[in-house]
Design a protein around this motif. Structure first.
Motif, PDB file in Angstrom:
ATOM      1  N   ASP A   1      -1.503 -13.976   5.380  1.00 30.11           N
ATOM      2  CA  ASP A   1      -0.436 -13.626   6.323  1.00 30.11           C
ATOM      3  C   ASP A   1      -1.032 -12.947   7.551  1.00 30.11           C
ATOM      4  OD1 ASP A   1       1.843 -12.893   7.665  1.00 30.11           O
ATOM      5  OD2 ASP A   1       2.739 -11.820   5.986  1.00 30.11           O
TER       6      ASP A   1
ATOM      7  N   PRO B   1       1.590  -9.700   9.065  1.00 29.95           N
ATOM      8  CA  PRO B   1       2.297  -9.063   7.953  1.00 29.95           C
ATOM      9  C   PRO B   1       3.425  -8.147   8.430  1.00 29.95           C
ATOM     10  CG  PRO B   1       0.187  -8.010   8.277  1.00 29.95           C
ATOM     11  CD  PRO B   1       0.228  -9.192   9.199  1.00 29.95           C
TER      12      PRO B   1
ATOM     13  N   GLU C   1       6.009  -2.923   6.699  1.00 26.48           N
ATOM     14  CA  GLU C   1       5.854  -2.158   5.456  1.00 26.48           C
ATOM     15  C   GLU C   1       4.500  -2.380   4.782  1.00 26.48           C
ATOM     16  OE1 GLU C   1       8.461  -5.766   4.545  1.00 26.48           O
ATOM     17  OE2 GLU C   1       8.622  -4.120   5.948  1.00 26.48           O
ATOM     18  N   GLN C   2       3.754  -3.401   5.198  1.00 29.38           N
ATOM     19  CA  GLN C   2       2.422  -3.645   4.648  1.00 29.38           C
ATOM     20  C   GLN C   2       1.312  -3.128   5.554  1.00 29.38           C
ATOM     21  OE1 GLN C   2       2.394  -7.865   3.917  1.00 29.38           O
ATOM     22  NE2 GLN C   2       3.494  -7.645   1.979  1.00 29.38           N
ATOM     23  N   ALA C   3       1.671  -2.536   6.675  1.00 26.87           N
ATOM     24  CA  ALA C   3       0.680  -2.103   7.670  1.00 26.87           C
ATOM     25  C   ALA C   3      -0.329  -1.116   7.098  1.00 26.87           C
ATOM     26  CB  ALA C   3       1.379  -1.508   8.887  1.00 26.87           C
TER      27      ALA C   3
ATOM     28  N   ALA D   1      -4.562  -5.071  -0.382  1.00 26.33           N
ATOM     29  CA  ALA D   1      -3.387  -5.751   0.185  1.00 26.33           C
ATOM     30  C   ALA D   1      -3.331  -7.202  -0.299  1.00 26.33           C
ATOM     31  CB  ALA D   1      -3.428  -5.689   1.709  1.00 26.33           C
TER      32      ALA D   1
ATOM     33  N   ASP E   1      -1.350  -0.715   4.017  1.00 23.02           N
ATOM     34  CA  ASP E   1      -2.252  -1.399   3.086  1.00 23.02           C
ATOM     35  C   ASP E   1      -3.263  -2.263   3.837  1.00 23.02           C
ATOM     36  OD1 ASP E   1      -0.956  -0.241   0.938  1.00 23.02           O
ATOM     37  OD2 ASP E   1       0.236  -2.029   0.470  1.00 23.02           O
ATOM     38  N   VAL E   2      -2.815  -2.937   4.879  1.00 23.64           N
ATOM     39  CA  VAL E   2      -3.718  -3.791   5.661  1.00 23.64           C
ATOM     40  C   VAL E   2      -4.762  -2.942   6.381  1.00 23.64           C
ATOM     41  CG1 VAL E   2      -3.857  -5.408   7.593  1.00 23.64           C
ATOM     42  CG2 VAL E   2      -2.028  -5.633   5.902  1.00 23.64           C
TER      43      VAL E   2
ATOM     44  N   HIS F   1      -5.840  -0.065   5.398  1.00 22.39           N
ATOM     45  CA  HIS F   1      -6.745   0.403   4.353  1.00 22.39           C
ATOM     46  C   HIS F   1      -7.757  -0.693   4.004  1.00 22.39           C
ATOM     47  CE1 HIS F   1      -8.243   2.585   0.930  1.00 22.39           C
ATOM     48  NE2 HIS F   1      -7.967   1.561   0.140  1.00 22.39           N
TER      49      HIS F   1
ATOM     50  N   CYS G   1     -10.436  -6.116   0.019  1.00 23.74           N
ATOM     51  CA  CYS G   1      -9.228  -6.409   0.784  1.00 23.74           C
ATOM     52  C   CYS G   1      -8.096  -6.879  -0.128  1.00 23.74           C
ATOM     53  CB  CYS G   1      -9.505  -7.449   1.865  1.00 23.74           C
ATOM     54  SG  CYS G   1     -10.197  -9.008   1.256  1.00 23.74           S
TER      55      CYS G   1
ATOM     56  N   GLU H   1      -0.946  -9.129  -0.859  1.00 21.92           N
ATOM     57  CA  GLU H   1       0.053  -9.983  -0.217  1.00 21.92           C
ATOM     58  C   GLU H   1      -0.488 -10.604   1.067  1.00 21.92           C
ATOM     59  OE1 GLU H   1       0.576  -6.578  -0.451  1.00 21.92           O
ATOM     60  OE2 GLU H   1       1.462  -6.621  -2.444  1.00 21.92           O
ATOM     61  N   VAL H   2      -1.561 -10.022   1.590  1.00 19.19           N
ATOM     62  CA  VAL H   2      -2.100 -10.462   2.885  1.00 19.19           C
ATOM     63  C   VAL H   2      -3.442 -11.175   2.734  1.00 19.19           C
ATOM     64  CG1 VAL H   2      -2.816  -9.672   5.186  1.00 19.19           C
ATOM     65  CG2 VAL H   2      -0.880  -8.578   4.026  1.00 19.19           C
TER      66      VAL H   2
END
Length: 64
Positions: free
Chosen positions: A37, A40, A43-45, A20, A47-48, A50, A16, A22-23
């Motif tokens: 986060d 989130p 724009e991070q959707a 991502a 990656d999250v 995934h 994870c 950042e999350v």
């Protein structure tokens, strides 16, 4: 997007964080996932999503 994690299911693989960073993070003492986060930005959707897909323990839940 609302993200939750089940720390009891986590097997500390770190996939994870790779997907991502950042999350998600990991606890230093045992590597268990830490949610940085729970809401989130859009724009991070990807990656999250995934990260949830590659989690071997299926410890990440996503609610749209």
């Amino acid at each position: 997007m609302k993200v939750t994690v089940d720390q009891d299911r986590c097997v500390a693989s770190g996939q994870c964080v790779v997907a991502a960073a950042e999350v998600f993070d990991q606890r230093d003492e045992d590597g268990v996932v830490v949610l940085l986060d729970p809401d989130p930005p859009a724009e991070q959707a990807a990656d999250v999503r995934h990260a949830a897909t590659v989690c071997p323990a299926l410890a990440i839940q996503i609610e749209d």
